[in-house]
Design a protein around this motif. Structure first.
Motif, PDB file in Angstrom:
ATOM      1  N   ALA A  77      53.813 -16.819  34.795  1.00 12.20           N
ATOM      2  CA  ALA A  77      53.839 -16.035  36.028  1.00 12.20           C
ATOM      3  C   ALA A  77      55.282 -15.904  36.496  1.00 12.20           C
ATOM      4  N   ALA A  78      55.542 -14.904  37.314  1.00 14.01           N
ATOM      5  CA  ALA A  78      56.896 -14.661  37.821  1.00 14.01           C
ATOM      6  C   ALA A  78      57.459 -15.923  38.449  1.00 14.01           C
ATOM      7  N   GLY A  79      58.707 -16.235  38.117  1.00 11.45           N
ATOM      8  CA  GLY A  79      59.345 -17.420  38.677  1.00 11.45           C
ATOM      9  C   GLY A  79      58.903 -18.707  38.023  1.00 11.45           C
ATOM     10  N   GLY A  80      58.268 -18.650  36.868  1.00  6.61           N
ATOM     11  CA  GLY A  80      57.778 -19.859  36.199  1.00  6.61           C
ATOM     12  C   GLY A  80      56.362 -20.137  36.634  1.00  6.61           C
ATOM     13  N   GLY A  81      56.044 -21.376  36.836  1.00  2.00           N
ATOM     14  CA  GLY A  81      54.711 -21.726  37.312  1.00  2.00           C
ATOM     15  C   GLY A  81      53.679 -21.720  36.211  1.00  2.00           C
ATOM     16  N   GLU A  82      52.466 -21.430  36.586  1.00  2.54           N
ATOM     17  CA  GLU A  82      51.331 -21.501  35.668  1.00  2.54           C
ATOM     18  C   GLU A  82      51.360 -20.348  34.661  1.00  2.54           C
ATOM     19  N   PRO A  83      50.881 -20.606  33.432  1.00  2.53           N
ATOM     20  CA  PRO A  83      50.788 -19.514  32.461  1.00  2.53           C
ATOM     21  C   PRO A  83      49.739 -18.496  32.904  1.00  2.53           C
ATOM     22  N   MET A  84      49.968 -17.259  32.535  1.00  2.00           N
ATOM     23  CA  MET A  84      48.999 -16.202  32.838  1.00  2.00           C
ATOM     24  C   MET A  84      47.982 -16.207  31.696  1.00  2.00           C
ATOM     25  N   LEU A  85      46.829 -16.783  31.948  1.00  2.00           N
ATOM     26  CA  LEU A  85      45.809 -16.962  30.920  1.00  2.00           C
ATOM     27  C   LEU A  85      44.857 -15.773  30.873  1.00  2.00           C
ATOM     28  N   LEU A  86      44.361 -15.504  29.677  1.00  2.00           N
ATOM     29  CA  LEU A  86      43.320 -14.500  29.507  1.00  2.00           C
ATOM     30  C   LEU A  86      41.995 -15.108  29.936  1.00  2.00           C
ATOM     31  N   PRO A  87      41.012 -14.284  30.304  1.00  2.00           N
ATOM     32  CA  PRO A  87      39.706 -14.843  30.673  1.00  2.00           C
ATOM     33  C   PRO A  87      39.147 -15.703  29.536  1.00  2.00           C
ATOM     34  N   GLY A  88      38.705 -16.909  29.883  1.00  2.00           N
ATOM     35  CA  GLY A  88      38.127 -17.819  28.903  1.00  2.00           C
ATOM     36  C   GLY A  88      39.151 -18.617  28.112  1.00  2.00           C
ATOM     37  N   GLN A  89      40.422 -18.411  28.380  1.00  2.00           N
ATOM     38  CA  GLN A  89      41.471 -19.111  27.652  1.00  2.00           C
ATOM     39  C   GLN A  89      41.931 -20.333  28.449  1.00  2.00           C
ATOM     40  N   THR A  90      42.107 -21.446  27.753  1.00  2.00           N
ATOM     41  CA  THR A  90      42.598 -22.642  28.428  1.00  2.00           C
ATOM     42  C   THR A  90      44.113 -22.726  28.273  1.00  2.00           C
ATOM     43  N   ALA A  91      44.730 -23.572  29.084  1.00  2.00           N
ATOM     44  CA  ALA A  91      46.174 -23.774  28.979  1.00  2.00           C
ATOM     45  C   ALA A  91      46.534 -24.326  27.599  1.00  2.00           C
ATOM     46  N   CYS A  92      45.665 -25.159  27.056  1.00  2.00           N
ATOM     47  CA  CYS A  92      45.897 -25.715  25.724  1.00  2.00           C
ATOM     48  C   CYS A  92      45.898 -24.598  24.669  1.00  2.00           C
ATOM     49  N   ASP A  93      44.929 -23.681  24.772  1.00  2.00           N
ATOM     50  CA  ASP A  93      44.873 -22.534  23.858  1.00  2.00           C
ATOM     51  C   ASP A  93      46.169 -21.731  23.945  1.00  2.00           C
ATOM     52  N   TRP A  94      46.627 -21.540  25.180  1.00  4.49           N
ATOM     53  CA  TRP A  94      47.836 -20.753  25.426  1.00  4.49           C
ATOM     54  C   TRP A  94      49.047 -21.405  24.764  1.00  4.49           C
ATOM     55  N   VAL A  95      49.157 -22.745  24.880  1.00  6.96           N
ATOM     56  CA  VAL A  95      50.274 -23.478  24.281  1.00  6.96           C
ATOM     57  C   VAL A  95      50.203 -23.394  22.760  1.00  6.96           C
ATOM     58  N   VAL A  96      49.005 -23.585  22.194  1.00  8.94           N
ATOM     59  CA  VAL A  96      48.848 -23.534  20.737  1.00  8.94           C
ATOM     60  C   VAL A  96      49.218 -22.147  20.215  1.00  8.94           C
ATOM     61  N   GLU A  97      48.768 -21.098  20.889  1.00  9.35           N
ATOM     62  CA  GLU A  97      49.124 -19.732  20.480  1.00  9.35           C
ATOM     63  C   GLU A  97      50.631 -19.529  20.554  1.00  9.35           C
ATOM     64  N   GLY A  98      51.251 -20.091  21.598  1.00  8.77           N
ATOM     65  CA  GLY A  98      52.699 -19.974  21.743  1.00  8.77           C
ATOM     66  C   GLY A  98      53.442 -20.662  20.615  1.00  8.77           C
ATOM     67  N   VAL A  99      52.959 -21.828  20.207  1.00  9.12           N
ATOM     68  CA  VAL A  99      53.583 -22.557  19.099  1.00  9.12           C
ATOM     69  C   VAL A  99      53.434 -21.766  17.809  1.00  9.12           C
ATOM     70  N   HIS A 100      52.247 -21.205  17.572  1.00  8.76           N
ATOM     71  CA  HIS A 100      52.030 -20.383  16.376  1.00  8.76           C
ATOM     72  C   HIS A 100      52.986 -19.182  16.376  1.00  8.76           C
ATOM     73  N   GLU A 101      53.120 -18.540  17.518  1.00 14.32           N
ATOM     74  CA  GLU A 101      54.012 -17.389  17.622  1.00 14.32           C
ATOM     75  C   GLU A 101      55.453 -17.810  17.358  1.00 14.32           C
ATOM     76  N   LEU A 102      55.874 -18.942  17.917  1.00 10.49           N
ATOM     77  CA  LEU A 102      57.229 -19.438  17.720  1.00 10.49           C
ATOM     78  C   LEU A 102      57.489 -19.755  16.249  1.00 10.49           C
ATOM     79  N   VAL A 103      56.542 -20.404  15.596  1.00  7.55           N
ATOM     80  CA  VAL A 103      56.697 -20.742  14.178  1.00  7.55           C
ATOM     81  C   VAL A 103      56.811 -19.462  13.349  1.00  7.55           C
ATOM     82  N   ALA A 104      55.968 -18.488  13.629  1.00 13.77           N
ATOM     83  CA  ALA A 104      56.014 -17.220  12.886  1.00 13.77           C
ATOM     84  C   ALA A 104      57.358 -16.526  13.082  1.00 13.77           C
TER      85      ALA A 104
END
Length: 126
Positions: free
Chosen positions: A6-33
């Motif tokens: 979200a603007a200014g940092g803070g909480e991740p902007m999650l998709l409906p049904g997505q957990t913060a853990c899912d968001w972090v894992v997707e981010g790691v996959h994207e970073l590795v790629a």
């Protein structure tokens, strides 16, 4: 693309049904790629640089042959004249692109096809 913080940092902007853990894992996959693509690009660039350093005349010959083919130059003596014409055309096209972006109020990074679509919409609306 993956949602960002979200603007200014803070909480991740999650998709409906997505957990913060899912968001972090997707981010790691994207970073590795992205890192894998960067390493691959670096290896390709290093190999190309080594090949060019080992045989610069071969690279120059291939580049000149490609230019002759792309810009339909029939004689070697006409290369510089054609290079100047291509440079002039590119310069004029770039100026026109920047002016069209400014007139339409869009970023200069906008594609030409986007500009044409906007112009088409404007002419259809009037």
């Amino acid at each position: 693309t993956r949602p960002h913080l979200a603007a200014g940092g803070g909480e991740p902007m999650l998709l409906p049904g997505q957990t913060a853990c899912d968001w972090v894992v997707e981010g790691v996959h994207e970073l590795v790629a992205l890192e894998q693509r960067l390493f691959s690009s670096n290896r390709t660039h290093a190999a190309a640089s080594a090949n060019m350093a080992a045989a610069p005349s071969q690279f120059t010959h291939r580049a000149l042959s490609l230019f002759l083919q792309l810009f339909e130059v029939k004689e070697l003596g006409a290369v510089f004249e054609r290079m100047w014409a291509v440079h002039r055309l590119h310069s004029e096209s770039s100026k026109l692109h920047r002016a069209a972006c400014a007139a339409l109020g869009v970023p200069e990074e906008s594609s030409t096809s986007h500009l044409v679509a906007l112009l088409h919409e404007l002419t259809r609306a009037s």
